[in-house]
Design a protein around this motif. Sequence first.
Motif, PDB file in Angstrom:
ATOM      1  N   GLN A   5       5.559  13.625 -14.166  1.00 37.78           N
ATOM      2  CA  GLN A   5       4.547  14.615 -13.806  1.00 37.78           C
ATOM      3  C   GLN A   5       3.580  14.860 -14.966  1.00 37.78           C
ATOM      4  OE1 GLN A   5       6.857  17.912 -12.386  1.00 37.78           O
ATOM      5  NE2 GLN A   5       7.386  16.870 -10.491  1.00 37.78           N
ATOM      6  N   PHE A   6       4.080  14.906 -16.187  1.00 39.83           N
ATOM      7  CA  PHE A   6       3.210  15.047 -17.351  1.00 39.83           C
ATOM      8  C   PHE A   6       2.275  13.841 -17.469  1.00 39.83           C
ATOM      9  CE2 PHE A   6       6.572  17.888 -19.344  1.00 39.83           C
ATOM     10  CZ  PHE A   6       5.826  19.041 -19.205  1.00 39.83           C
ATOM     11  N   GLN A   7       2.823  12.648 -17.294  1.00 40.64           N
ATOM     12  CA  GLN A   7       2.024  11.426 -17.413  1.00 40.64           C
ATOM     13  C   GLN A   7       0.911  11.408 -16.372  1.00 40.64           C
ATOM     14  OE1 GLN A   7       2.273   9.186 -19.863  1.00 40.64           O
ATOM     15  NE2 GLN A   7       0.475   8.192 -19.045  1.00 40.64           N
ATOM     16  N   GLN A   8       1.197  11.804 -15.151  1.00 40.75           N
ATOM     17  CA  GLN A   8       0.174  11.844 -14.106  1.00 40.75           C
ATOM     18  C   GLN A   8      -0.946  12.819 -14.481  1.00 40.75           C
ATOM     19  OE1 GLN A   8       2.408  12.821 -10.591  1.00 40.75           O
ATOM     20  NE2 GLN A   8       2.972  10.708 -10.195  1.00 40.75           N
ATOM     21  N   LEU A   9      -0.592  13.958 -15.012  1.00 43.03           N
ATOM     22  CA  LEU A   9      -1.583  14.943 -15.429  1.00 43.03           C
ATOM     23  C   LEU A   9      -2.482  14.389 -16.527  1.00 43.03           C
ATOM     24  CD1 LEU A   9      -2.725  17.873 -15.391  1.00 43.03           C
ATOM     25  CD2 LEU A   9      -0.993  18.405 -17.115  1.00 43.03           C
ATOM     26  N   LEU A  17      -0.346  10.134 -23.407  1.00 39.62           N
ATOM     27  CA  LEU A  17       0.766  11.048 -23.645  1.00 39.62           C
ATOM     28  C   LEU A  17       1.901  10.269 -24.294  1.00 39.62           C
ATOM     29  CD1 LEU A  17       2.263  13.780 -23.250  1.00 39.62           C
ATOM     30  CD2 LEU A  17       2.985  12.928 -21.021  1.00 39.62           C
ATOM     31  N   PRO A  18       2.039  10.374 -25.610  1.00 37.98           N
ATOM     32  CA  PRO A  18       3.169   9.691 -26.251  1.00 37.98           C
ATOM     33  C   PRO A  18       4.464  10.420 -25.895  1.00 37.98           C
ATOM     34  CG  PRO A  18       1.877  10.895 -27.882  1.00 37.98           C
ATOM     35  CD  PRO A  18       1.180  11.045 -26.564  1.00 37.98           C
ATOM     36  N   ILE A  19       5.431   9.680 -25.413  1.00 35.80           N
ATOM     37  CA  ILE A  19       6.714  10.258 -25.002  1.00 35.80           C
ATOM     38  C   ILE A  19       7.793   9.721 -25.930  1.00 35.80           C
ATOM     39  CG2 ILE A  19       8.422  10.396 -23.158  1.00 35.80           C
ATOM     40  CD1 ILE A  19       6.081  10.031 -21.174  1.00 35.80           C
ATOM     41  N   ARG A  20       8.580  10.649 -26.503  1.00 37.92           N
ATOM     42  CA  ARG A  20       9.666  10.262 -27.405  1.00 37.92           C
ATOM     43  C   ARG A  20      10.920  11.061 -27.065  1.00 37.92           C
ATOM     44  NH1 ARG A  20       6.826  10.942 -33.078  1.00 37.92           N
ATOM     45  NH2 ARG A  20       5.239  12.042 -31.929  1.00 37.92           N
ATOM     46  N   PHE A  21      12.053  10.492 -27.387  1.00 40.56           N
ATOM     47  CA  PHE A  21      13.313  11.211 -27.239  1.00 40.56           C
ATOM     48  C   PHE A  21      13.395  12.309 -28.292  1.00 40.56           C
ATOM     49  CE2 PHE A  21      14.529   7.120 -25.326  1.00 40.56           C
ATOM     50  CZ  PHE A  21      15.036   7.571 -24.110  1.00 40.56           C
ATOM     51  N   SER A  28       8.711  18.041 -38.743  1.00 43.28           N
ATOM     52  CA  SER A  28       7.373  17.782 -39.286  1.00 43.28           C
ATOM     53  C   SER A  28       6.495  17.071 -38.262  1.00 43.28           C
ATOM     54  CB  SER A  28       7.446  16.993 -40.587  1.00 43.28           C
ATOM     55  OG  SER A  28       8.048  15.741 -40.373  1.00 43.28           O
ATOM     56  N   GLU A  29       7.056  16.167 -37.470  1.00 43.76           N
ATOM     57  CA  GLU A  29       6.281  15.490 -36.431  1.00 43.76           C
ATOM     58  C   GLU A  29       5.879  16.465 -35.322  1.00 43.76           C
ATOM     59  OE1 GLU A  29       7.695  10.954 -36.095  1.00 43.76           O
ATOM     60  OE2 GLU A  29       9.309  12.424 -35.847  1.00 43.76           O
ATOM     61  N   ILE A  30       6.744  17.387 -34.983  1.00 49.80           N
ATOM     62  CA  ILE A  30       6.434  18.387 -33.961  1.00 49.80           C
ATOM     63  C   ILE A  30       5.287  19.266 -34.436  1.00 49.80           C
ATOM     64  CG2 ILE A  30       7.303  20.410 -32.708  1.00 49.80           C
ATOM     65  CD1 ILE A  30      10.111  19.110 -32.903  1.00 49.80           C
ATOM     66  N   LYS A  31       5.298  19.626 -35.713  1.00 45.90           N
ATOM     67  CA  LYS A  31       4.274  20.510 -36.274  1.00 45.90           C
ATOM     68  C   LYS A  31       2.910  19.841 -36.395  1.00 45.90           C
ATOM     69  CE  LYS A  31       7.307  23.521 -38.943  1.00 45.90           C
ATOM     70  NZ  LYS A  31       7.635  24.015 -40.283  1.00 45.90           N
ATOM     71  N   GLU A  32       2.863  18.515 -36.327  1.00 46.66           N
ATOM     72  CA  GLU A  32       1.593  17.800 -36.473  1.00 46.66           C
ATOM     73  C   GLU A  32       0.625  18.078 -35.329  1.00 46.66           C
ATOM     74  OE1 GLU A  32       2.362  13.634 -36.948  1.00 46.66           O
ATOM     75  OE2 GLU A  32       3.380  13.927 -38.858  1.00 46.66           O
ATOM     76  N   GLY A  33       1.116  18.456 -34.187  1.00 45.66           N
ATOM     77  CA  GLY A  33       0.245  18.678 -33.032  1.00 45.66           C
ATOM     78  C   GLY A  33       0.984  19.402 -31.933  1.00 45.66           C
ATOM     79  N   ASN A  34       0.355  19.451 -30.789  1.00 49.05           N
ATOM     80  CA  ASN A  34       0.993  20.095 -29.646  1.00 49.05           C
ATOM     81  C   ASN A  34       2.160  19.257 -29.171  1.00 49.05           C
ATOM     82  OD1 ASN A  34      -0.889  22.186 -29.608  1.00 49.05           O
ATOM     83  ND2 ASN A  34      -2.306  20.980 -28.381  1.00 49.05           N
ATOM     84  N   ALA A  35       3.212  19.927 -28.739  1.00 45.36           N
ATOM     85  CA  ALA A  35       4.388  19.228 -28.242  1.00 45.36           C
ATOM     86  C   ALA A  35       4.928  19.967 -27.030  1.00 45.36           C
ATOM     87  CB  ALA A  35       5.465  19.163 -29.330  1.00 45.36           C
ATOM     88  N   VAL A  36       5.433  19.208 -26.090  1.00 44.49           N
ATOM     89  CA  VAL A  36       6.055  19.760 -24.899  1.00 44.49           C
ATOM     90  C   VAL A  36       7.478  19.215 -24.856  1.00 44.49           C
ATOM     91  CG1 VAL A  36       6.043  19.815 -22.379  1.00 44.49           C
ATOM     92  CG2 VAL A  36       3.878  19.846 -23.645  1.00 44.49           C
ATOM     93  N   TYR A  37       8.430  20.109 -24.680  1.00 45.97           N
ATOM     94  CA  TYR A  37       9.817  19.671 -24.543  1.00 45.97           C
ATOM     95  C   TYR A  37      10.228  19.832 -23.089  1.00 45.97           C
ATOM     96  CZ  TYR A  37      14.857  19.473 -24.674  1.00 45.97           C
ATOM     97  OH  TYR A  37      16.153  19.142 -24.423  1.00 45.97           O
ATOM     98  N   ALA A  38      10.718  18.775 -22.493  1.00 43.92           N
ATOM     99  CA  ALA A  38      11.257  18.820 -21.138  1.00 43.92           C
ATOM    100  C   ALA A  38      12.646  18.216 -21.199  1.00 43.92           C
ATOM    101  CB  ALA A  38      10.369  18.037 -20.183  1.00 43.92           C
TER     102      ALA A  38
END
Length: 88
Positions: A5-9, A17-21, A28-38
């Motif tokens: 659903q995120f990818q479609q948006l 939309l880079p997706i990572r586990f 530090s990577e989370i703080k670099e930009g916006n992040a969404v946790y699902a």
Amino acid sequence: MATQQFQQLFQKHNHSLPIRFSTRISISEIKEGNAVYAGPLKNKNSFLHFFNQAHPHLNIKDHNLYISKHSTRKDSVINLQSKMVDEE
């Protein structure tokens, strides 16, 4: 399901939309930009720690969202645990 659903948006608005586990990302990577946790809360990953550090009136602990000392909301607890086994 959530990543689809995120990818479609993002595709609809011509953005990537880079997706990572969550196990392969650092604070530090989370703080670099916006992040969404699902994902589940049960694995107590870095996102929960970061969320709790970043929100002075919110705290996630033991499948509950605690709201306290907020200027417009009364103190409360929201249970985040689903009754469904495969849903959180």
